[in-house]
Design an enzyme around this catalytic site. Structure first.
Site, PDB file in Angstrom:
ATOM      1  N   SER A 181      -8.184  16.893  21.299  1.00  0.00           N
ATOM      2  CA  SER A 181      -7.688  16.783  19.933  1.00  0.00           C
ATOM      3  C   SER A 181      -8.803  17.165  18.968  1.00  0.00           C
ATOM      4  CB  SER A 181      -7.239  15.352  19.654  1.00  0.00           C
ATOM      5  OG  SER A 181      -7.082  15.113  18.273  1.00  0.00           O
ATOM      6  N   SER A 182      -8.418  17.678  17.809  1.00  0.00           N
ATOM      7  CA  SER A 182      -9.428  18.059  16.817  1.00  0.00           C
ATOM      8  C   SER A 182     -10.187  16.865  16.258  1.00  0.00           C
ATOM      9  CB  SER A 182      -8.776  18.829  15.668  1.00  0.00           C
ATOM     10  OG  SER A 182      -7.784  18.040  15.035  1.00  0.00           O
ATOM     11  N   CYS A 183      -9.687  15.644  16.492  1.00  0.00           N
ATOM     12  CA  CYS A 183     -10.379  14.456  15.980  1.00  0.00           C
ATOM     13  C   CYS A 183     -11.674  14.171  16.736  1.00  0.00           C
ATOM     14  CB  CYS A 183      -9.468  13.231  16.021  1.00  0.00           C
ATOM     15  SG  CYS A 183      -9.112  12.629  17.675  1.00  0.00           S
ATOM     16  N   TYR A 217      -9.535   6.768  19.842  1.00  0.00           N
ATOM     17  CA  TYR A 217      -8.828   7.899  20.446  1.00  0.00           C
ATOM     18  C   TYR A 217      -9.776   9.084  20.620  1.00  0.00           C
ATOM     19  CZ  TYR A 217      -5.317  11.619  20.952  1.00  0.00           C
ATOM     20  OH  TYR A 217      -4.571  12.683  21.404  1.00  0.00           O
ATOM     21  N   LYS A 262     -10.981  11.071  24.093  1.00  0.00           N
ATOM     22  CA  LYS A 262     -10.837  12.509  24.292  1.00  0.00           C
ATOM     23  C   LYS A 262     -12.179  13.183  24.577  1.00  0.00           C
ATOM     24  CE  LYS A 262      -6.429  13.169  24.035  1.00  0.00           C
ATOM     25  NZ  LYS A 262      -5.693  13.702  25.210  1.00  0.00           N
ATOM     26  N   HIS A 320       2.531  11.492  13.191  1.00  0.00           N
ATOM     27  CA  HIS A 320       1.571  12.256  12.402  1.00  0.00           C
ATOM     28  C   HIS A 320       2.208  12.669  11.072  1.00  0.00           C
ATOM     29  CE1 HIS A 320      -0.224  12.732  16.485  1.00  0.00           C
ATOM     30  NE2 HIS A 320      -1.331  12.564  15.787  1.00  0.00           N
TER      31      HIS A 320
END
Length: 314
Positions: free
Chosen positions: A108-110, A137, A141, A180
């Site tokens: 994920s981009s987070c 989260y 990841k 989201h």
């Protein structure tokens, strides 16, 4: 991958996993292995090992995860960290034990630091503090990325990692507490239109910038990279274009046909100020997305109406 290869798609009922399954079938891959969460608890190491021993998949798309928006990430912090760590650790380790030909881990981009320079390059990983609201989260990841790298380094496993930007599309989650931003907006505007409301409340100030990729474009990219990319370094998957939440809300308002006003609730968190992916590595491999945002929102809205609108009684 040859057309007869056994391909396990973990998380096949989610938006990403279902898109990958559709793309595989469209490209002639029909030997696809799937299990629902009630049939196989991916947090259970023994269950995962028994599944791999029985099925012996050649390729794995690891799209299974516990996911949600800002509210869910910030509320269920322990679950988001524990569940995702267990899922990825069990699948990656068992893929190694059973000599899977290739595995793709979807992150994920987070994972990138909250205040990292924009656009986000792959080498910005672990260069600064994370966004607090989704830190558990993100840490899970990041651990998945590092697991793939470590198993490649120590055991020469062909395990690769890809980092999608914000996604939307068919089979999205429209729960207002756990979804989201884009699916939440689609539902809010649709319900406001149906109920005759004259305003829609949008979380935050509307100023954060976000990038959005249609899930079927992600699936295309995943299959393309599974067939063509074999390097250690992770790959960003996105459009390379972003939009403010306010502009996004206005676009969703237009697509849904809502004619009322927008109200921005600045007491709610904005999250990271900007998240735009540097997708030059992906583009250099020869891949580029096809579905632009307005078209994608129209497709997602039609899917939402088909699955969430109760037919009127005759």
């Amino acid at each position: 991958m040859n057309k007869e290869a056994k391909i396990y798609v973990a998380g096949h009922r989610g938006m990403v996993g279902s898109a990958i399954c559709r793309r595989l079938k469209a490209n002639g891959y029909n030997n696809i292995i799937i299990r629902t969460s009630s049939e196989l608890d991916l947090r259970n190491q023994q269950a995962v090992q028994e599944f791999f021993a029985n099925e012996r998949p050649d390729y794995v798309f690891l799209a299974a995860a516990k996911v949600g928006g800002i509210h869910a990430n910030n509320t269920f912090r322990a679950e988001f960290l524990y569940d995702n760590l267990m899922i990825e650790a069990n699948i990656i380790h068992t893929a190694y034990l059973h000599q899977v030909t290739k595995l793709m881990f979807l992150g994920s981009s987070c994972i990138y630091p909250k205040l990292a320079p924009q656009p986000l390059r792959e080498d910005y990983l672990l260069t600064g503090p994370l966004e607090q609201t989704n830190e558990p989260y993100a840490i899970a990841k990041i651990a998945g990325i590092k697991l793939c790298e470590a198993y490649r380094d120590q055991y020469s496993c062909n395990f690769i990692s890809v980092m999608p930007t914000n996604l939307y599309g068919y089979n999205d989650n429209y729960d207002l507490n756990n979804s989201h931003v884009l699916p939440a907006l689609i539902r809010k505007f649709h319900e406001a239109k149906e109920n005759g409301s004259n305003e829609v409340v949008v979380w935050g100030t509307g100023s954060p910038m976000r990038e959005f990729l249609f899930a079927d474009d992600l699936a295309d990219a995943c299959l393309y990279l599974m067939e063509n990319y074999n390097e250690r370094e992770l790959v960003n998957i996105g459009t390379g274009e972003d939009i403010s939440i306010k502009e996004l809300a206005l676009l969703v308002k237009e697509v849904t046909g809502f004619e009322g006003e927008l109200v921005f609730d600045s007491t709610k968190p904005d999250g990271t100020p900007r998240k735009l992916m540097d997708v030059s590595k992906l583009h250099n491999t020869g891949f580029k997305h096809k579905v632009e945002l307005r078209e994608g929102i129209k497709l997602a809205y039609e899917d939402f109406k088909q699955k969430h609108t109760v037919p009127a009684l005759s």
